[in-house]
Design an enzyme around this catalytic site. Structure first.
Site, mmCIF file in Angstrom:
data_model
loop_
_atom_site.group_PDB
_atom_site.id
_atom_site.type_symbol
_atom_site.label_atom_id
_atom_site.label_comp_id
_atom_site.label_asym_id
_atom_site.label_seq_id
_atom_site.Cartn_x
_atom_site.Cartn_y
_atom_site.Cartn_z
ATOM 1 N N GLU A 198 2.043 -3.876 17.250
ATOM 2 C CA GLU A 198 1.274 -4.521 16.191
ATOM 3 C C GLU A 198 0.848 -3.523 15.112
ATOM 4 O O GLU A 198 0.623 -2.348 15.399
ATOM 5 C CB GLU A 198 0.010 -5.163 16.779
ATOM 6 C CG GLU A 198 0.293 -6.212 17.827
ATOM 7 C CD GLU A 198 -0.946 -6.639 18.586
ATOM 8 O OE1 GLU A 198 -0.977 -7.795 19.028
ATOM 9 O OE2 GLU A 198 -1.872 -5.812 18.744
ATOM 10 N N ASP B 282 -5.619 -11.102 24.451
ATOM 11 C CA ASP B 282 -5.516 -10.558 23.093
ATOM 12 C C ASP B 282 -4.134 -10.734 22.481
ATOM 13 O O ASP B 282 -3.754 -10.010 21.563
ATOM 14 C CB ASP B 282 -5.906 -9.078 23.075
ATOM 15 C CG ASP B 282 -5.054 -8.239 24.015
ATOM 16 O OD1 ASP B 282 -4.144 -8.788 24.658
ATOM 17 O OD2 ASP B 282 -5.300 -7.014 24.102
#
Length: 355
Positions: free
Chosen positions: A66, A237
């Site tokens: 990410e 998450d």
């Protein structure tokens, strides 16, 4: 003849893992957690200044990589971070990261830092800062379900910021619990190693779930959660990864960082799009209420947001002048004539040949 030295503009301060560890020991880990929490809270108070976007994620069957960008208009920051639960079985970290701050006016980087250790610090500092606003009054006992790399940081932040004295630890791997208990023994906690999650939450004012598996999981079922607790749910998450039964969410007042990201990645991905949540910046600035009664279940659906990394990087940058714990990297090309990058490269070749 040696190659010409880089100009001062070519250098960017770099905080290595070694320097980060030295910073922790020079400042003190509890003082550092408090400091980062203050920076995170201050930036939540400036929430409306920031560019906000869900992180850019590249998912694979093994994990996720990410990028997490944001800017307050003066400084730009981003973090590169991965999450690969399988890594632990191969002797590797589940999460690794690095981050950059840049000057918006010039676009030049002004800090490069490791963020594997720093992410653990900022995640714990954020959890405790949120709990300060949402946990029941006089909370002194926390259940820590998931005793991996994040657990000790969470415990210490909750101790120094929220006054937690008693820890009840549980992990499906007893070795992880033993590791956490050993690491935390010197910090003054009363620690109980538990055999089940149900045992761990007995008498807990705060329940922290922090597990790593990338799957829909039910670490807490609805019947396990009584009135009045604060749940710090930080393990879910990414899409397809949760820890709580959705009925717990229906009974709780849920607080989030950035709804557009949390609805994709957090516990509330299980709920309808119009499921009500409160943004933490609203609680911190006093525009919305947090805990309103002793029987209320508050739930922080924490997935980690870019402003928190920005805050942590700001904190680190502010420590460098006094501590000197960084090195200068020759990172930016800086030709005498900004239009003549090619010429700079060619002149370096001639200098090398002459040498």
């Amino acid at each position: 003849m040696s190659a010409p030295l880089p100009s001062p503009l070519a250098f960017v301060p770099f905080v290595s893992v070694d320097h980060m560890m030295q910073l922790i020991h020079e400042i003190g880990i509890e003082e550092m957690l408090k400091g980062i929490a203050t920076y995170v809270e201050d930036d939540f108070k400036r929430w409306e200044l920031f560019d906000k976007t869900p992180r850019v994620a590249s998912h694979s069957k093994e994990g996720v990589i990410e990028l997490m960008p944001t800017s307050d208009g003066q400084t730009y920051g981003f973090k590169y971070v991965n999450g690969h639960p399988k890594n632990m079985k191969e002797g590797l970290q589940t999460v690794t990261a690095f981050g950059i701050l840049s000057d918006v006016t010039t676009g030049y980087p002004i800090l490069l830092s490791e963020m594997t250790v720093l992410t653990a610090l900022r995640t714990a500092a954020t959890s405790a800062m949120v709990a300060k606003h949402l946990a029941p009054k006089g909370a002194n006992t926390m259940a820590m379900i998931g005793n991996g790399a994040q657990s000790e940081f969470q415990a210490l932040a909750m101790r120094v910021i929220c006054g937690i004295e008693n820890l009840r630890l549980y992990d499906i791997d007893p070795k992880a619990t033993s590791k956490a208990q050993k690491n935390l023994t010197a910090f003054g906690f009363n620690i109980t190693a538990c055999d089940t999650a149900e045992d761990a939450i007995q008498g807990a004012d705060i329940i922290t779930t922090c597990t790593a598996d990338k799957q829909y999981a039910t670490i807490l079922t609805d019947n396990m959660v009584g009135a009045g607790v604060h749940i710090n749910a930080i393990g879910g998450d990414c899409p397809g990864k949760t820890e709580l039964h959705k009925d717990i969410l229906s009974r709780s007042d849920v607080f989030v960082e950035f709804p557009a990201q949390t609805r994709i990645e957090g516990e509330i991905q299980q709920m309808p799009e119009d499921f009500p949540v409160t943004e933490m910046w609203e609680v911190i600035t006093g525009t919305k209420e947090g805990r309103t009664s002793a029987n209320q279940i508050t739930l922080f659906d924490g997935v980690g947001f870019a402003t928190e990394d920005f805050s942590a990087l700001r904190y680190i940058r502010d420590q460098l002048e006094e501590t000197g714990l960084f090195q200068q990297l020759d990172m930016l090309a800086d030709p005498d004539d900004p239009r003549d990058l090619f010429g700079m490269v060619q002149r370096a070749k001639k200098t090398q040949e002459a040498a």
